[in-house]
Design a protein around this motif. Structure first.
Motif, mmCIF file in Angstrom:
data_model
loop_
_atom_site.group_PDB
_atom_site.id
_atom_site.type_symbol
_atom_site.label_atom_id
_atom_site.label_comp_id
_atom_site.label_asym_id
_atom_site.label_seq_id
_atom_site.Cartn_x
_atom_site.Cartn_y
_atom_site.Cartn_z
ATOM 1 N N GLN A 194 0.822 -1.198 0.000
ATOM 2 C CA GLN A 194 0.000 0.000 0.000
ATOM 3 C C GLN A 194 0.864 1.260 0.000
ATOM 4 O O GLN A 194 0.561 2.233 -0.699
ATOM 5 C CB GLN A 194 -0.918 0.005 1.227
ATOM 6 C CG GLN A 194 -1.943 1.135 1.210
ATOM 7 C CD GLN A 194 -2.793 1.147 2.466
ATOM 8 O OE1 GLN A 194 -2.711 0.251 3.289
ATOM 9 N NE2 GLN A 194 -3.608 2.178 2.610
ATOM 10 N N MET A 195 1.969 1.248 0.763
ATOM 11 C CA MET A 195 2.847 2.410 0.832
ATOM 12 C C MET A 195 3.540 2.645 -0.505
ATOM 13 O O MET A 195 3.658 3.792 -0.970
ATOM 14 C CB MET A 195 3.891 2.214 1.946
ATOM 15 C CG MET A 195 4.652 3.490 2.284
ATOM 16 S SD MET A 195 3.537 4.767 2.934
ATOM 17 C CE MET A 195 4.466 6.246 2.506
ATOM 18 N N LYS A 196 3.978 1.585 -1.137
ATOM 19 C CA LYS A 196 4.645 1.698 -2.441
ATOM 20 C C LYS A 196 3.686 2.278 -3.472
ATOM 21 O O LYS A 196 4.055 3.151 -4.266
ATOM 22 C CB LYS A 196 5.144 0.321 -2.889
ATOM 23 C CG LYS A 196 5.888 0.347 -4.223
ATOM 24 C CD LYS A 196 6.365 -1.057 -4.599
ATOM 25 C CE LYS A 196 7.069 -1.038 -5.955
ATOM 26 N NZ LYS A 196 7.518 -2.398 -6.350
ATOM 27 N N ARG A 197 2.465 1.802 -3.449
ATOM 28 C CA ARG A 197 1.446 2.287 -4.388
ATOM 29 C C ARG A 197 1.159 3.769 -4.172
ATOM 30 O O ARG A 197 1.038 4.550 -5.129
ATOM 31 C CB ARG A 197 0.172 1.459 -4.189
ATOM 32 C CG ARG A 197 -0.973 1.791 -5.148
ATOM 33 C CD ARG A 197 -2.228 1.047 -4.725
ATOM 34 N NE ARG A 197 -3.331 1.276 -5.637
ATOM 35 C CZ ARG A 197 -3.647 0.478 -6.651
ATOM 36 N NH1 ARG A 197 -2.934 -0.611 -6.876
ATOM 37 N NH2 ARG A 197 -4.667 0.758 -7.441
ATOM 38 N N LEU A 198 1.069 4.180 -2.906
ATOM 39 C CA LEU A 198 0.786 5.568 -2.579
ATOM 40 C C LEU A 198 1.933 6.482 -2.993
ATOM 41 O O LEU A 198 1.709 7.598 -3.486
ATOM 42 C CB LEU A 198 0.502 5.699 -1.082
ATOM 43 C CG LEU A 198 -0.171 6.988 -0.604
ATOM 44 C CD1 LEU A 198 -1.510 7.203 -1.306
ATOM 45 C CD2 LEU A 198 -0.366 6.942 0.907
ATOM 46 N N MET A 199 3.169 6.025 -2.806
ATOM 47 C CA MET A 199 4.337 6.816 -3.209
ATOM 48 C C MET A 199 4.362 6.992 -4.730
ATOM 49 O O MET A 199 4.688 8.075 -5.240
ATOM 50 C CB MET A 199 5.625 6.139 -2.731
ATOM 51 C CG MET A 199 5.816 6.141 -1.228
ATOM 52 S SD MET A 199 5.914 7.797 -0.501
ATOM 53 C CE MET A 199 7.439 8.378 -1.242
ATOM 54 N N GLN A 200 4.021 5.951 -5.453
ATOM 55 C CA GLN A 200 3.974 6.041 -6.915
ATOM 56 C C GLN A 200 2.918 7.065 -7.349
ATOM 57 O O GLN A 200 3.148 7.866 -8.265
ATOM 58 C CB GLN A 200 3.651 4.676 -7.519
ATOM 59 C CG GLN A 200 4.790 3.662 -7.401
ATOM 60 C CD GLN A 200 4.380 2.270 -7.863
ATOM 61 O OE1 GLN A 200 3.188 1.953 -7.951
ATOM 62 N NE2 GLN A 200 5.366 1.422 -8.150
ATOM 63 N N THR A 201 1.773 7.036 -6.685
ATOM 64 C CA THR A 201 0.702 7.984 -7.013
ATOM 65 C C THR A 201 1.123 9.415 -6.707
ATOM 66 O O THR A 201 0.836 10.336 -7.478
ATOM 67 C CB THR A 201 -0.570 7.644 -6.223
ATOM 68 O OG1 THR A 201 -0.974 6.316 -6.520
ATOM 69 C CG2 THR A 201 -1.697 8.602 -6.566
ATOM 70 N N SER A 202 1.813 9.615 -5.579
ATOM 71 C CA SER A 202 2.206 10.968 -5.176
ATOM 72 C C SER A 202 3.132 11.616 -6.199
ATOM 73 O O SER A 202 3.144 12.841 -6.353
ATOM 74 C CB SER A 202 2.880 10.939 -3.801
ATOM 75 O OG SER A 202 4.171 10.348 -3.876
ATOM 76 N N ARG A 203 3.911 10.790 -6.913
ATOM 77 C CA ARG A 203 4.842 11.333 -7.903
ATOM 78 C C ARG A 203 4.124 11.852 -9.151
ATOM 79 O O ARG A 203 4.700 12.586 -9.955
ATOM 80 C CB ARG A 203 5.886 10.267 -8.284
ATOM 81 C CG ARG A 203 6.896 10.012 -7.172
ATOM 82 C CD ARG A 203 8.058 9.168 -7.665
ATOM 83 N NE ARG A 203 7.723 7.758 -7.724
ATOM 84 C CZ ARG A 203 7.896 6.900 -6.718
ATOM 85 N NH1 ARG A 203 8.364 7.345 -5.560
ATOM 86 N NH2 ARG A 203 7.580 5.628 -6.854
ATOM 87 N N LYS A 204 2.845 11.481 -9.311
ATOM 88 C CA LYS A 204 2.072 11.944 -10.474
ATOM 89 C C LYS A 204 1.509 13.349 -10.277
ATOM 90 O O LYS A 204 1.087 13.991 -11.239
ATOM 91 C CB LYS A 204 0.895 10.990 -10.741
ATOM 92 C CG LYS A 204 1.274 9.561 -11.064
ATOM 93 C CD LYS A 204 0.004 8.725 -11.246
ATOM 94 C CE LYS A 204 0.326 7.267 -11.523
ATOM 95 N NZ LYS A 204 -0.906 6.445 -11.656
ATOM 96 N N LEU A 205 1.479 13.797 -9.015
ATOM 97 C CA LEU A 205 0.767 15.032 -8.691
ATOM 98 C C LEU A 205 1.664 16.084 -8.067
ATOM 99 O O LEU A 205 2.594 15.758 -7.318
ATOM 100 C CB LEU A 205 -0.378 14.732 -7.718
ATOM 101 C CG LEU A 205 -1.441 13.741 -8.195
ATOM 102 C CD1 LEU A 205 -2.352 13.368 -7.041
ATOM 103 C CD2 LEU A 205 -2.243 14.316 -9.341
ATOM 104 N N LYS A 206 1.362 17.347 -8.367
ATOM 105 C CA LYS A 206 2.015 18.464 -7.708
ATOM 106 C C LYS A 206 1.218 18.813 -6.458
ATOM 107 O O LYS A 206 0.011 18.573 -6.390
ATOM 108 C CB LYS A 206 2.069 19.672 -8.649
ATOM 109 C CG LYS A 206 2.882 19.448 -9.913
ATOM 110 C CD LYS A 206 2.801 20.662 -10.822
ATOM 111 C CE LYS A 206 3.569 20.418 -12.121
ATOM 112 N NZ LYS A 206 3.445 21.572 -13.062
ATOM 113 N N GLU A 207 1.883 19.393 -5.488
ATOM 114 C CA GLU A 207 1.223 19.668 -4.211
ATOM 115 C C GLU A 207 0.053 20.631 -4.374
ATOM 116 O O GLU A 207 -0.997 20.459 -3.738
ATOM 117 C CB GLU A 207 2.230 20.233 -3.206
ATOM 118 C CG GLU A 207 1.680 20.321 -1.798
ATOM 119 C CD GLU A 207 2.754 20.566 -0.765
ATOM 120 O OE1 GLU A 207 2.390 20.769 0.413
ATOM 121 O OE2 GLU A 207 3.947 20.573 -1.124
#
Length: 334
Positions: free
Chosen positions: A279-292
């Protein structure tokens, strides 16, 4: 003042539970003959309420009056006349015959400081229908399984935590429905394994909403146009799925903030209370797609959309909200 056994006040953000409890109260109160039901929405008046409560039915000995999202709970009485009208309405409630049932239902949070709310509590049986936190939801499911002589295997418990922890809030009524279905599928087996849960948990809890969120965060306009109506198909699915997406966005916002502070993945995981490496790996991958700033703007827009929906102040749909997000981002693509 003694609570009237035929007067109920339901309120809370779990709209599914509010509607479910209404049906349960109707069924349990009128066991012999179905009542004649009258439903008032937020545009009712004190006079209309009282006329129906004091009238007799031509078709049934029993009467049920349901008042949804009443105007008198949205703000305090504006004048002495309004206050007298409300007190007159309360007087009618306090003198109801047993063959008349009244259910007052308010969807969403309520300002408990309002005098009208406090006065209603003196007469009505009050039931709050709040959403459950994911951790509470997990424990309630496990408890229900145990009461029915079932236990979860280790990997099934791990999977359940993984799925439900993705949600910030969960409807207790929907959770109960899913528990009943899982128990039925388990049949005589004493142990509920992961395979059964993967088959039993509905699409909104595992596959479809995860896939849709990936498409949204990738700004895939074509997918949003094609799939939104299938994922957000009614009020309950919209509440659940917006809850999931909002939860993901809040977690991504925390990731962005902690990364700026130089925190490690382990520290971020502990802060988010995520135990699953997957779950953490998936969330980190998603976070890289978006700007804050994209995350912040979508969180705010979802909040404003839900507020407008609850107060009947918008004509836009959830699809409009997501398309605006995708198109505004330079990464939006067909």
């Amino acid at each position: 003042m003694t609570h009237k056994k035929n007067c109920y006040f339901l309120y809370g953000e779990d709209i599914v539970a509010v509607n479910t409890r209404q049906k349960e109260i109707l069924k349990n109160y009128f066991t012999q003959e179905n009542p004649e039901i009258t439903v008032f929405e937020s545009d009712g008046t004190y006079e209309a309420y009282k006329n129906r409560l004091e009238s007799q039915s031509l078709f049934s000995e029993n009467i049920a009056v349901i008042i949804n999202n009443p105007f008198f709970l949205k703000k305090k009485s504006q004048s002495e006349k309004e206050e007298k009208e409300f007190l007159s309405f309360l007087n009618v409630l306090s003198k109801l015959n047993d063959d008349t049932l009244v259910i007052i239902a308010q969807e969403g949070k309520i300002d408990k400081r309002i005098k009208n709310f406090k006065l209603l509590m003196n007469i009505c049986n009050v039931i709050e229908c709040a959403m459950l936190k994911s951790s509470t939801g997990i424990e309630k499911m496990v408890e229900k399984f145990q009461k029915n002589g079932k236990t979860l295997s280790y990997d099934a418990r791990e999977y359940l935590e993984e799925v439900l922890s993705s949600w910030s809030e969960i409807s207790e009524s929907l959770l109960t429905t899913e528990c009943d279905k899982i128990l039925l599928m388990a049949d005589k087996s004493k142990v509920i394994d992961r395979k059964l849960l993967e088959e039993a948990l509905p699409d909104y809890m595992n596959q479809v909403i995860f896939r849709y969120a990936d498409q949204l965060f990738s700004k895939n306009i074509a997918a949003i146009l094609q799939n939104t109506d299938h994922v957000f198909y009614d009020t309950s699915s919209e509440i659940k799925n917006i809850g999931f997406i909002s939860s993901q966005l809040r977690k991504i916002k925390i990731i962005k903030e902690m990364q700026r502070e130089g925190k490690s993945i382990s520290e971020i995981s502990n802060k988010l209370k995520i135990k699953s490496q997957w779950q953490m790996k998936r969330l980190m991958q998603t976070s890289r797609k978006l700007k804050e700033n994209e995350v912040e703007e979508l969180i705010l827009d979802l909040f404003e959309y839900q507020y407008e929906q609850r107060h009947g102040q918008t004509e836009r749909t959830i699809k409009d909200v997501f398309l605006k997000f995708c198109r505004k981002s330079k990464g939006g693509n067909l």
